[in-house]
Design a protein around this motif. Structure first.
Motif, short mmCIF file in Angstrom:
data_model
loop_
_atom_site.label_atom_id
_atom_site.label_comp_id
_atom_site.label_asym_id
_atom_site.label_seq_id
_atom_site.Cartn_x
_atom_site.Cartn_y
_atom_site.Cartn_z
N GLN A 232 0.88 -1.07 0.12
CA GLN A 232 -0.03 -0.11 0.01
C GLN A 232 0.91 1.28 -0.06
OE1 GLN A 232 -3.56 -0.08 -0.29
NE2 GLN A 232 -2.87 -2.08 -0.71
N ASN A 233 1.68 1.21 -0.92
CA ASN A 233 2.87 2.49 -0.80
C ASN A 233 2.72 3.14 -2.13
OD1 ASN A 233 3.76 0.18 -2.50
ND2 ASN A 233 6.10 0.67 -1.88
N GLY A 234 1.51 3.05 -2.99
CA GLY A 234 1.55 3.93 -4.28
C GLY A 234 0.15 3.69 -4.91
N PHE A 235 0.37 4.16 -6.17
CA PHE A 235 -0.77 4.31 -7.01
C PHE A 235 -0.59 3.33 -8.40
CE2 PHE A 235 -2.89 6.42 -10.79
CZ PHE A 235 -4.54 6.37 -10.11
N ILE A 236 -1.29 2.62 -9.03
CA ILE A 236 -1.17 2.11 -10.22
C ILE A 236 -2.07 2.50 -11.22
CG2 ILE A 236 -1.52 -0.32 -11.30
CD1 ILE A 236 -1.42 -1.51 -8.34
N TYR A 237 -1.07 2.72 -12.35
CA TYR A 237 -2.02 3.31 -13.54
C TYR A 237 -1.96 2.33 -14.62
CZ TYR A 237 2.83 4.00 -15.59
OH TYR A 237 3.94 3.90 -15.90
N GLN A 238 -2.87 2.29 -15.49
CA GLN A 238 -3.13 1.15 -16.56
C GLN A 238 -1.97 1.22 -17.65
OE1 GLN A 238 -4.92 -1.51 -15.93
NE2 GLN A 238 -5.01 -0.70 -14.07
N ASP A 239 -1.64 2.36 -17.98
CA ASP A 239 -0.81 2.61 -19.20
C ASP A 239 -0.37 4.10 -19.27
OD1 ASP A 239 0.43 2.20 -21.57
OD2 ASP A 239 -1.14 2.21 -22.97
N ALA A 240 0.92 4.23 -19.51
CA ALA A 240 1.66 5.69 -19.27
C ALA A 240 1.19 6.40 -20.65
CB ALA A 240 3.13 5.58 -19.36
N THR A 241 -0.10 6.68 -20.73
CA THR A 241 -0.50 7.67 -21.76
C THR A 241 -0.78 8.95 -20.85
OG1 THR A 241 -3.00 7.08 -21.40
CG2 THR A 241 -1.97 5.66 -23.01
N VAL A 242 -0.85 10.00 -21.92
CA VAL A 242 -0.93 11.33 -21.57
C VAL A 242 -2.13 11.40 -20.52
CG1 VAL A 242 -1.30 13.71 -22.03
CG2 VAL A 242 0.34 12.56 -23.20
#
Length: 122
Positions: free
Chosen positions: A63-73
């Motif tokens: 629980q040490n951060g944030f997950i994004y799905q893809d490095a799109t703008v």
């Protein structure tokens, strides 16, 4: 100014968030982890990481951060906006990164894990 690589971990402690970027448009990136992830963990910063196979469980466990799905703008904008809108989470994420480093991702523990793994197979 550029920072000597030996000083990166100390320098990174001046920041709140560490970003690991990967476009999820090739199969190899599904397994992306990145040295930067571990440098940021050692520095005790909150992590923004891609939804790769090794990083999703890492973030879920600590629980040490944030997950994004893809490095799109668009996704990067959403990730940064989430962090700005939820600043109260940043310090918790930072503390949890420090715990992850102390518990599992420091050189002493990692060395012992390597020795144990090597011993099992030799």
């Amino acid at each position: 100014e550029p920072v000597d690589t030996r000083l990166l971990t100390a320098e990174a402690t001046k920041f709140d968030i560490g970003l690991t970027m990967a476009r999820m448009n090739v199969a190899n990136h599904l397994y992306a982890c990145g040295f930067k992830t571990f440098e940021n963990t050692a520095a005790g910063v909150a992590l923004i990481v891609p939804a790769s196979y090794p990083l999703v469980p890492f973030i879920e466990k600590y629980q040490n951060g944030f997950i994004y799905q893809d490095a799109t703008v668009e996704n990067m904008h959403q990730a940064f906006k989430y962090c700005i809108d939820n600043r109260h989470l940043i310090n918790t994420w930072k503390m949890n990164s420090r715990k992850a480093y102390e518990q599992e991702y420091n050189p002493t523990v990692q060395a012992q894990q390597l020795i144990d793994t090597f011993s099992r197979y030799v």
